[in-house]
Write an enzyme that holds these catalytic residues in place. Structure first.
Site, PDB file in Angstrom:
ATOM      1  N   LYS A 132     -44.097 -56.328 -55.622  1.00 34.97           N
ATOM      2  CA  LYS A 132     -44.212 -56.972 -54.293  1.00 34.97           C
ATOM      3  C   LYS A 132     -45.291 -56.259 -53.467  1.00 34.97           C
ATOM      4  O   LYS A 132     -46.110 -56.895 -52.820  1.00 34.97           O
ATOM      5  CB  LYS A 132     -42.870 -56.922 -53.546  1.00 34.97           C
ATOM      6  CG  LYS A 132     -41.728 -57.648 -54.246  1.00 34.97           C
ATOM      7  CD  LYS A 132     -41.910 -59.147 -54.266  1.00 34.97           C
ATOM      8  CE  LYS A 132     -40.773 -59.874 -54.940  1.00 34.97           C
ATOM      9  NZ  LYS A 132     -41.065 -61.273 -55.241  1.00 34.97           N
TER      10      LYS A 132
ATOM     11  N   TYR B 117     -39.947 -53.502 -59.832  1.00 37.75           N
ATOM     12  CA  TYR B 117     -39.819 -54.828 -59.194  1.00 37.75           C
ATOM     13  C   TYR B 117     -40.411 -54.773 -57.783  1.00 37.75           C
ATOM     14  O   TYR B 117     -41.240 -55.583 -57.392  1.00 37.75           O
ATOM     15  CB  TYR B 117     -38.339 -55.263 -59.142  1.00 37.75           C
ATOM     16  CG  TYR B 117     -38.034 -56.190 -58.001  1.00 37.75           C
ATOM     17  CD1 TYR B 117     -38.368 -57.546 -58.083  1.00 37.75           C
ATOM     18  CD2 TYR B 117     -37.446 -55.718 -56.816  1.00 37.75           C
ATOM     19  CE1 TYR B 117     -38.123 -58.386 -57.002  1.00 37.75           C
ATOM     20  CE2 TYR B 117     -37.199 -56.554 -55.752  1.00 37.75           C
ATOM     21  CZ  TYR B 117     -37.536 -57.885 -55.849  1.00 37.75           C
ATOM     22  OH  TYR B 117     -37.304 -58.716 -54.787  1.00 37.75           O
TER      23      TYR B 117
ATOM     24  N   SER C  82     -40.414 -58.903 -50.117  1.00 41.61           N
ATOM     25  CA  SER C  82     -39.081 -58.345 -49.910  1.00 41.61           C
ATOM     26  C   SER C  82     -39.145 -57.157 -48.961  1.00 41.61           C
ATOM     27  O   SER C  82     -40.171 -56.445 -48.901  1.00 41.61           O
ATOM     28  CB  SER C  82     -38.557 -57.873 -51.271  1.00 41.61           C
ATOM     29  OG  SER C  82     -37.466 -57.015 -51.106  1.00 41.61           O
TER      30      SER C  82
HETATM   31  C1  UD1 Z   1     -31.751 -55.337 -53.677  1.00 43.24           C
HETATM   32  C2  UD1 Z   1     -33.203 -54.898 -53.788  1.00 43.24           C
HETATM   33  C3  UD1 Z   1     -34.074 -55.873 -53.023  1.00 43.24           C
HETATM   34  C4  UD1 Z   1     -33.796 -57.284 -53.452  1.00 43.24           C
HETATM   35  C5  UD1 Z   1     -32.320 -57.559 -53.227  1.00 43.24           C
HETATM   36  C6  UD1 Z   1     -31.922 -58.982 -53.580  1.00 43.24           C
HETATM   37  C7  UD1 Z   1     -33.994 -52.557 -53.771  1.00 43.24           C
HETATM   38  C8  UD1 Z   1     -33.916 -51.242 -53.071  1.00 43.24           C
HETATM   39  N1  UD1 Z   1     -33.312 -53.554 -53.227  1.00 43.24           N
HETATM   40  O1  UD1 Z   1     -31.357 -55.103 -52.317  1.00 43.24           O
HETATM   41  O2  UD1 Z   1     -35.404 -55.563 -53.253  1.00 43.24           O
HETATM   42  O3  UD1 Z   1     -34.602 -58.155 -52.698  1.00 43.24           O
HETATM   43  O4  UD1 Z   1     -31.562 -56.659 -54.005  1.00 43.24           O
HETATM   44  O5  UD1 Z   1     -31.955 -59.208 -54.940  1.00 43.24           O
HETATM   45  O6  UD1 Z   1     -34.653 -52.671 -54.751  1.00 43.24           O
HETATM   46  N2  UD1 Z   1     -23.389 -52.478 -53.239  1.00 43.24           N
HETATM   47  C9  UD1 Z   1     -22.124 -51.987 -53.550  1.00 43.24           C
HETATM   48  N3  UD1 Z   1     -21.519 -52.426 -54.700  1.00 43.24           N
HETATM   49  C10 UD1 Z   1     -22.122 -53.334 -55.536  1.00 43.24           C
HETATM   50  C11 UD1 Z   1     -23.413 -53.826 -55.203  1.00 43.24           C
HETATM   51  C12 UD1 Z   1     -24.018 -53.369 -54.045  1.00 43.24           C
HETATM   52  O7  UD1 Z   1     -21.557 -51.172 -52.822  1.00 43.24           O
HETATM   53  O8  UD1 Z   1     -21.520 -53.679 -56.577  1.00 43.24           O
HETATM   54  C13 UD1 Z   1     -24.019 -52.038 -51.967  1.00 43.24           C
HETATM   55  C14 UD1 Z   1     -25.373 -51.346 -52.149  1.00 43.24           C
HETATM   56  O9  UD1 Z   1     -25.200 -49.986 -52.368  1.00 43.24           O
HETATM   57  C15 UD1 Z   1     -26.052 -51.695 -50.827  1.00 43.24           C
HETATM   58  C16 UD1 Z   1     -25.498 -53.078 -50.465  1.00 43.24           C
HETATM   59  O10 UD1 Z   1     -24.272 -53.198 -51.205  1.00 43.24           O
HETATM   60  O11 UD1 Z   1     -25.654 -50.808 -49.814  1.00 43.24           O
HETATM   61  C17 UD1 Z   1     -26.413 -54.218 -50.852  1.00 43.24           C
HETATM   62  O12 UD1 Z   1     -26.788 -54.106 -52.211  1.00 43.24           O
HETATM   63  P1  UD1 Z   1     -27.508 -55.302 -53.003  1.00 43.24           P
HETATM   64  O13 UD1 Z   1     -26.805 -56.575 -52.745  1.00 43.24           O
HETATM   65  O14 UD1 Z   1     -27.662 -54.877 -54.421  1.00 43.24           O
HETATM   66  O15 UD1 Z   1     -28.931 -55.428 -52.304  1.00 43.24           O
HETATM   67  P2  UD1 Z   1     -30.052 -54.310 -52.004  1.00 43.24           P
HETATM   68  O16 UD1 Z   1     -29.935 -53.157 -52.903  1.00 43.24           O
HETATM   69  O17 UD1 Z   1     -30.057 -54.066 -50.537  1.00 43.24           O
END
Ligand code: UD1
Length: 347
Positions: A153, A149, A124
């Site tokens: 990796k 997690y 990842s």
């Molecule tokens: C996370 C994990 C990554 C994993 C991926 C897929 C970390 C830092 N990241 O990525 O390892 O491979 O999930 O499972 O451990 N967001 C919102 N509202 C929400 C959800 C998310 O605003 O309800 C925003 C987050 O702040 C971020 C973006 O959307 O800016 C993407 O978030 P998310 O889909 O959870 O993925 P990552 O955190 O990038």
């Protein structure tokens, strides 16, 4: 060419199985159904016309893996099996370290004993931690991850390097995924996590079908143009194709190789919402909330190496992925409703 796909009924695993079958590989799936459903096997058959051999086994169990490898002559392994919920891993680190590492130990032991030389690992972009600069190349420093997690990796990548050092004839592809989203066009495969989703697109999907009221956008004060977090969202069908290309690369005996699988384009949370609304015509209500612990402001991939060495280029846009993701969610919600209706009628 016989490929063992561990976790082959999960979100990325199932799409990869379809892509492998379409490319004439013989696939064997092993999955313990911890975070996947057996129906996915029927759905893979519906899409491809092929029903892959399936073993319901726990990959972290060395004896079970030994037995499986003694029965099947396996040429290559693609390892998707493992726990993946970032928040849960913070609360249950031991469970994550034990399971994710044990799976690899069991597989590596079987590889040594049964002379299997090709291994693809789903890593990842989380291994890059808080990036010093973007886009992230494969040479960007691997840092301490922000969750157990992510740390599994980092550790497994390290172990793979040690294995490659002693097994000069092994071929290993470490694939660092950015943010996989979307679903299969057929609406039969996709991501439908149990409970309230942690990741952005599964959450938006639930808002779109009316299961959740509104999205919380975590942070609007990041140093990005619109203040929200930027990620590299890759359609899961593109990502799946990346695995087939990686496997083909391993057939040329490259030793250990590392590739980013992303689109090379950063998209902010607000831009994702806009793309989703444009693709589906559905309004996504949201409100801003504080930053989420462990989130980085911005990450996206440099795709140069995967493009040059694998011929990997994404075909789908974020909008395509939003539409496919929504269509899957809608169909899945409908299927669940019908099932509940049918069950209620028979009671
Ligand atoms: C996370 C994990 C990554 C994993 C991926 C897929 C970390 C830092 N990241 O990525 O390892 O491979 O999930 O499972 O451990 N967001 C919102 N509202 C929400 C959800 C998310 O605003 O309800 C925003 C987050 O702040 C971020 C973006 O959307 O800016 C993407 O978030 P998310 O889909 O959870 O993925 P990552 O955190 O990038």
């Amino acid at each position: 060419m016989k490929v063992l796909v561990t976790g082959g009924l999960g979100f990325i695993g199932s799409h990869t199985v379809v892509s492998l079958i379409e490319n004439k590989y013989e696939v064997i799936i092993v999955d313990n159904l911890y975070n996947s459903k057996i129906d996915v096997l029927d759905r893979i058959e519906k899409i491809t016309g092929v029903r892959p051999k399936f073993y319901k086994l726990d990959c972290s169990n060395s004896e079970e893996m030994d037995k499986l490898f003694s029965q099947e002559k396996i040429d290559s392994i693609i390892n998707f099996a493992g726990y993946k919920a970032v928040g849960e891993s913070v609360k249950k680190p031991l469970m994550y370290y034990e399971n994710n590492l044990d799976i690899c130990f069991a597989l590596f032991k079987a590889m040594e004993k049964y002379n299997v030389k090709n291994f693809v690992f789903s890593s990842s972009a989380t291994v890059y931690g808080l990036p010093d600069k973007v886009p992230l190349t494969e040479e960007s420093p691997v840092k301490s991850a922000t969750s157990p997690y992510g740390e599994t990796k980092v550790m497994i990548e390290r172990i793979l390097k040690d294995m490659a050092f002693v097994h000069k004839d092994w071929n290993i592809a470490i694939l660092r995924y950015f943010n996989p989203i979307g679903a299969h066009k057929s609406t039969l495969l996709g991501e439908d996590p149990n409970g309230i989703p942690n990741n952005l697109l599964p959450y938006i999907n639930k808002v779109a079908v009316g299961e959740l009221k509104e999205l919380k956008v975590y942070g609007n004060d990041y140093p990005t143009p619109d203040g929200t977090g930027i990620r590299d969202y890759i359609h899961v069908v593109d990502l799946a194709r990346g695995h087939v290309l990686a496997l083909k690369k391993l057939e040329t005996n490259p030793g250990l190789v590392v590739y980013n699988l992303g689109t090379g384009k950063g998209t902010s949370v607000l831009e994702v919402i806009k793309a989703y609304e444009k693709a589906t015509g559905i309004k996504i209500p949201f409100e801003f909330a504080p930053r989420r612990d462990g989130d980085v402001p911005e990450n996206y991939a440099s795709t140069e190496k995967a493009e040059k060495e694998l011929g990997f280029k994404c075909q789908y846009s974020v909008e395509d992925a939003c539409l496919d993701g929504y269509n899957f969610q809608k169909a899945e919600t409908e299927r669940v409703k019908n099932l509940i209706h049918k069950t209620a009628k028979t009671l």
